[in-house]
Design a protein around this motif. Structure first.
Motif, PDB file in Angstrom:
ATOM      1  N   GLN A 100      18.272 -40.024  -6.409  1.00  0.00           N
ATOM      2  CA  GLN A 100      17.831 -39.538  -5.109  1.00  0.00           C
ATOM      3  C   GLN A 100      18.605 -40.247  -4.016  1.00  0.00           C
ATOM      4  OE1 GLN A 100      15.661 -37.151  -5.067  1.00  0.00           O
ATOM      5  NE2 GLN A 100      15.043 -36.974  -2.916  1.00  0.00           N
ATOM      6  N   VAL A 101      19.067 -39.471  -3.057  1.00  0.00           N
ATOM      7  CA  VAL A 101      19.827 -40.020  -1.939  1.00  0.00           C
ATOM      8  C   VAL A 101      19.128 -39.620  -0.643  1.00  0.00           C
ATOM      9  CG1 VAL A 101      22.020 -40.038  -0.707  1.00  0.00           C
ATOM     10  CG2 VAL A 101      22.000 -39.920  -3.215  1.00  0.00           C
ATOM     11  N   GLN A 102      19.031 -40.545   0.274  1.00  0.00           N
ATOM     12  CA  GLN A 102      18.426 -40.275   1.575  1.00  0.00           C
ATOM     13  C   GLN A 102      19.353 -40.664   2.706  1.00  0.00           C
ATOM     14  OE1 GLN A 102      14.632 -42.461   1.396  1.00  0.00           O
ATOM     15  NE2 GLN A 102      13.598 -40.497   1.615  1.00  0.00           N
ATOM     16  N   LEU A 103      19.273 -39.913   3.796  1.00  0.00           N
ATOM     17  CA  LEU A 103      19.931 -40.275   5.054  1.00  0.00           C
ATOM     18  C   LEU A 103      18.834 -40.515   6.074  1.00  0.00           C
ATOM     19  CD1 LEU A 103      22.817 -37.640   5.291  1.00  0.00           C
ATOM     20  CD2 LEU A 103      22.896 -39.930   4.309  1.00  0.00           C
ATOM     21  N   VAL A 104      18.840 -41.687   6.664  1.00  0.00           N
ATOM     22  CA  VAL A 104      17.820 -42.042   7.647  1.00  0.00           C
ATOM     23  C   VAL A 104      18.487 -42.267   8.996  1.00  0.00           C
ATOM     24  CG1 VAL A 104      16.015 -43.665   8.295  1.00  0.00           C
ATOM     25  CG2 VAL A 104      16.355 -43.063   5.890  1.00  0.00           C
ATOM     26  N   GLU A 105      18.101 -41.440   9.961  1.00  0.00           N
ATOM     27  CA  GLU A 105      18.687 -41.494  11.299  1.00  0.00           C
ATOM     28  C   GLU A 105      17.799 -42.310  12.232  1.00  0.00           C
ATOM     29  OE1 GLU A 105      19.910 -36.853  10.664  1.00  0.00           O
ATOM     30  OE2 GLU A 105      17.914 -37.686  10.913  1.00  0.00           O
ATOM     31  N   LEU A 129      28.920 -36.461  -0.628  1.00  0.00           N
ATOM     32  CA  LEU A 129      29.044 -37.655  -1.455  1.00  0.00           C
ATOM     33  C   LEU A 129      28.989 -37.314  -2.934  1.00  0.00           C
ATOM     34  CD1 LEU A 129      25.905 -38.283  -2.521  1.00  0.00           C
ATOM     35  CD2 LEU A 129      25.625 -38.896  -0.121  1.00  0.00           C
ATOM     36  N   PHE A 130      29.226 -38.338  -3.738  1.00  0.00           N
ATOM     37  CA  PHE A 130      29.113 -38.232  -5.184  1.00  0.00           C
ATOM     38  C   PHE A 130      28.066 -39.235  -5.647  1.00  0.00           C
ATOM     39  CE2 PHE A 130      32.548 -35.390  -6.379  1.00  0.00           C
ATOM     40  CZ  PHE A 130      33.336 -35.395  -5.238  1.00  0.00           C
ATOM     41  N   ALA A 162      22.852 -44.151   4.705  1.00  0.00           N
ATOM     42  CA  ALA A 162      22.655 -43.490   3.416  1.00  0.00           C
ATOM     43  C   ALA A 162      22.200 -44.514   2.391  1.00  0.00           C
ATOM     44  CB  ALA A 162      23.959 -42.832   2.950  1.00  0.00           C
ATOM     45  N   SER A 163      21.216 -44.122   1.592  1.00  0.00           N
ATOM     46  CA  SER A 163      20.712 -45.028   0.562  1.00  0.00           C
ATOM     47  C   SER A 163      20.378 -44.238  -0.697  1.00  0.00           C
ATOM     48  CB  SER A 163      19.470 -45.771   1.064  1.00  0.00           C
ATOM     49  OG  SER A 163      18.420 -44.856   1.332  1.00  0.00           O
ATOM     50  N   GLY A 164      20.299 -44.961  -1.799  1.00  0.00           N
ATOM     51  CA  GLY A 164      19.985 -44.313  -3.061  1.00  0.00           C
ATOM     52  C   GLY A 164      21.120 -44.454  -4.051  1.00  0.00           C
ATOM     53  N   SER A 165      21.148 -43.525  -4.994  1.00  0.00           N
ATOM     54  CA  SER A 165      22.135 -43.561  -6.055  1.00  0.00           C
ATOM     55  C   SER A 165      23.445 -42.942  -5.573  1.00  0.00           C
ATOM     56  CB  SER A 165      21.611 -42.810  -7.282  1.00  0.00           C
ATOM     57  OG  SER A 165      22.554 -42.837  -8.331  1.00  0.00           O
ATOM     58  N   ILE A 166      24.289 -43.766  -4.976  1.00  0.00           N
ATOM     59  CA  ILE A 166      25.540 -43.299  -4.380  1.00  0.00           C
ATOM     60  C   ILE A 166      26.727 -43.900  -5.119  1.00  0.00           C
ATOM     61  CG2 ILE A 166      26.951 -43.263  -2.298  1.00  0.00           C
ATOM     62  CD1 ILE A 166      24.317 -43.495  -0.701  1.00  0.00           C
ATOM     63  N   PHE A 167      27.613 -43.025  -5.573  1.00  0.00           N
ATOM     64  CA  PHE A 167      28.850 -43.487  -6.203  1.00  0.00           C
ATOM     65  C   PHE A 167      29.931 -43.657  -5.144  1.00  0.00           C
ATOM     66  CE2 PHE A 167      31.833 -44.218  -9.510  1.00  0.00           C
ATOM     67  CZ  PHE A 167      32.983 -43.509  -9.202  1.00  0.00           C
TER      68      PHE A 167
END
Length: 120
Positions: free
Chosen positions: A1-6, A99-100, A24-29
């Motif tokens: 899960q990936v989130q963008l928090v503004e 993103l990936f 951006a946070s979470g499982s980001i490659f």
């Protein structure tokens, strides 16, 4: 899960400044392009500014010379510095990231939006 928090939206007088942030946070490659879009009442969502992982930028004609997009790749964060704000800049601003989450696993993510109101 990936989130963008503004964060960083609010009410500002014409001619004023605001700075938006999006983390951006979470499982980001890896993250390719990040950008800001906006949607005013009764209008379609439009691109405001975008920046690649290498730092190349693109701006809407209406904000050139007034807005600056930047990013901190180490923090997975993109910023939008908005100066000389006009009433027509009033809109909900959305963060976007291409993103990936793993090699060859592409994902486009949107933030929840932050309201910017320019009014006296």
């Amino acid at each position: 899960q990936v989130q963008l928090v503004e964060s960083g939206g609010g009410l500002v007088q014409p001619g004023g400044s605001l700075r938006l942030s999006c983390a951006a946070s979470g499982s980001i490659f890896s993250i390719n392009a990040m950008g800001w879009y906006r949607q005013a009442p009764g209008k379609e969502r439009e691109l405001v500014a975008a920046i690649t992982s290498g730092g190349s930028t693109n701006y809407a004609d209406s904000v050139k010379g007034r807005f600056t997009i930047s990013r901190d790749n180490a923090k997975n964060t993109v910023y939008l510095q908005m100066n000389s704000l006009k009433p027509e800049d009033t809109a909900v601003y959305y963060c976007n990231a291409d993103l990936f989450t793993a090699p060859y696993r592409y994902l486009e993510v949107w933030g929840q939006g932050t309201l910017v109101t320019v009014s006296s």
